[in-house]
Design an enzyme around this catalytic site. Structure first.
Site, PDB file in Angstrom:
ATOM      1  N   ARG A  50     -18.004   0.578 -12.664  1.00  0.00           N
ATOM      2  CA  ARG A  50     -18.333   0.525 -14.089  1.00  0.00           C
ATOM      3  C   ARG A  50     -17.791  -0.777 -14.674  1.00  0.00           C
ATOM      4  O   ARG A  50     -16.773  -1.297 -14.209  1.00  0.00           O
ATOM      5  CB  ARG A  50     -17.697   1.705 -14.834  1.00  0.00           C
ATOM      6  CG  ARG A  50     -18.405   3.027 -14.610  1.00  0.00           C
ATOM      7  CD  ARG A  50     -19.759   3.093 -15.313  1.00  0.00           C
ATOM      8  NE  ARG A  50     -20.436   4.368 -15.129  1.00  0.00           N
ATOM      9  CZ  ARG A  50     -21.380   4.609 -14.216  1.00  0.00           C
ATOM     10  NH1 ARG A  50     -21.756   3.663 -13.378  1.00  0.00           N
ATOM     11  NH2 ARG A  50     -21.964   5.788 -14.149  1.00  0.00           N
ATOM     12  N   HIS A  65     -27.314  -3.349 -13.557  1.00  0.00           N
ATOM     13  CA  HIS A  65     -26.968  -1.946 -13.270  1.00  0.00           C
ATOM     14  C   HIS A  65     -28.101  -1.297 -12.459  1.00  0.00           C
ATOM     15  O   HIS A  65     -28.628  -0.234 -12.819  1.00  0.00           O
ATOM     16  CB  HIS A  65     -26.722  -1.159 -14.572  1.00  0.00           C
ATOM     17  CG  HIS A  65     -25.867   0.055 -14.365  1.00  0.00           C
ATOM     18  ND1 HIS A  65     -24.915   0.476 -15.240  1.00  0.00           N
ATOM     19  CD2 HIS A  65     -25.818   0.945 -13.339  1.00  0.00           C
ATOM     20  CE1 HIS A  65     -24.319   1.568 -14.786  1.00  0.00           C
ATOM     21  NE2 HIS A  65     -24.861   1.873 -13.619  1.00  0.00           N
TER      22      HIS A  65
END
Ligand SMILES: NC(=O)c1ccc[n+]([C@@H]2O[C@H](COP(=O)([O-])OP(=O)(O)OC[C@H]3O[C@@H](n4cnc5c(N)ncnc54)[C@H](OP(=O)(O)O)[C@@H]3O)[C@@H](O)[C@H]2O)c1
Length: 308
Positions: A223, A271
């Site tokens: 993350r 992502h």
């Protein structure tokens, strides 16, 4: 027996989930937005603000992705609600591919060769073998252990790190804070596949970079909040780190003026390492819902106190 579940997502389209869940669980009706107080089950990924709080009878939320930090931080999630995270072999394989690609890119000095090509420079660099390249994996869960295995099959000298003691065939395992120091000291390429928790937030900082060998490279596909972005720029510009591959960043999408866009030693992907695919995830979700309804143990339950 028929079942109803709320579908709560600002990020995922409802239709493919309706179609795939119908295929694998025809007895399930998905209720978009979930504006029905009686619902006890929800499928959720980045739900609308306040959506969980409007379901007072909720007993189970199945996350439609692997990371659950946003769901756990939602003030509307009652303390008694069970949370299941998505563990999908197709997603695990996709992440495995991504990590292989990026570790090979760094190992084979692709950033330098691209820069040389742009400068019309024909120069062969000394090339260590994979066995001479030490790769460290932070997080040995569903994704990290598969990535570690794939890299060891490619011949890299792999080791991993987890919270509790783990044993894996094919690569060395470290754990706890002493284990982290040992792992970092032997990681020419460091891959982050940790969940985001209060313990792991900002873990990729100046102190951690200083503990890596000079010239080490980073791959972050955990993350964005694992990384202290200014510390990364400083470590790259100071020359201690040689490169970074980032699939995740703090603010997604990355703001247009962010220095990561143009940094010559940073590779960015949006992502995209391992996205949820309803075609492979729906049967996994259906299995969890059936187990829950039947009073059986549900796999991949999140430990709410631990945060993953
Ligand atoms: N970029 C993308 O496209 C993408 C896609 C999917 C997932 N992800 C990210 O990948 C993460 C990992 O997914 P997963 O399914 O592999 O998770 P997982 O199965 O829950 O595994 C988490 C691993 O991290 C370790 N860990 C957690 N906290 C730790 C700590 N404080 N110190 C040391 N180790 C710690 C755990 O240790 P133990 O083994 O001791 O429990 C475990 O080995 C997700 O949470 C998500 O953030 C990214």
């Amino acid at each position: 027996m028929s079942m109803r579940a709320a579908f709560l997502s600002t990020a995922l389209a409802l239709e493919p989930w309706v179609e795939e869940m119908r295929r694998h669980m025809p007895e399930l009706e998905l209720v978009a937005g979930g504006d029905d107080e009686s619902l006890e089950i929800a499928l959720a990924w980045q739900p609308h603000q306040g959506a969980l709080a409007r379901l007072p009878n909720l007993r189970l939320v199945h996350a439609l992705g692997a990371g659950v930090e946003e769901l756990l931080a939602d003030p509307g999630l009652g303390a008694h609600v069970k949370v299941v995270r998505l563990v999908d072999p197709a997603m695990t394989a996709a992440m495995g591919e991504y990590v292989q690609l990026q570790v090979l890119r760094l190992h084979r000095q692709d950033l330098t060769y691209r820069a040389q090509q742009a400068a019309h420079e024909w120069r062969e660099l000394p090339q260590p073998s994979a066995a001479e390249r030490r790769v460290g994996i932070l997080g040995l869960g569903a994704l990290g252990s598969e990535a570690a295995l794939r890299l060891s099959v490619l011949g890299f000298d792999v080791a991993g790190w987890s919270r509790s003691e783990r044993r894996h065939r094919g690569f060395a395992c470290h754990h706890g804070s002493d284990g982290l120091a040992a792992l970092l000291a032997r990681s020419d390429i460091l891959v982050c596949l940790l969940p985001l928790t209060p313990e792991t937030e900002n873990i990729l900082d100046a102190r951690l970079f200083a503990a890596l060998p000079a010239g080490a490279a980073l791959v972050n596909c955990g993350r964005g909040a694992h990384l202290v972005e200014s510390d990364l720029i400083a470590a790259l510009d100071g020359g201690h780190l040689s490169a970074a591959v980032l699939d995740v960043v703090r603010a997604e999408p990355l703001p247009p003026d962010h220095p990561f866009w143009t940094h010559p030693r940073i590779v960015l992907t949006p992502h995209a390492a391992a996205a949820t695919d309803p075609r492979t995830a729906a049967p996994i979700v259906a299995d969890a819902l059936r187990r829950f309804a039947g009073g059986e143990a549900v796999r991949n339950l999140v430990d709410r106190a631990r945060g993953y």
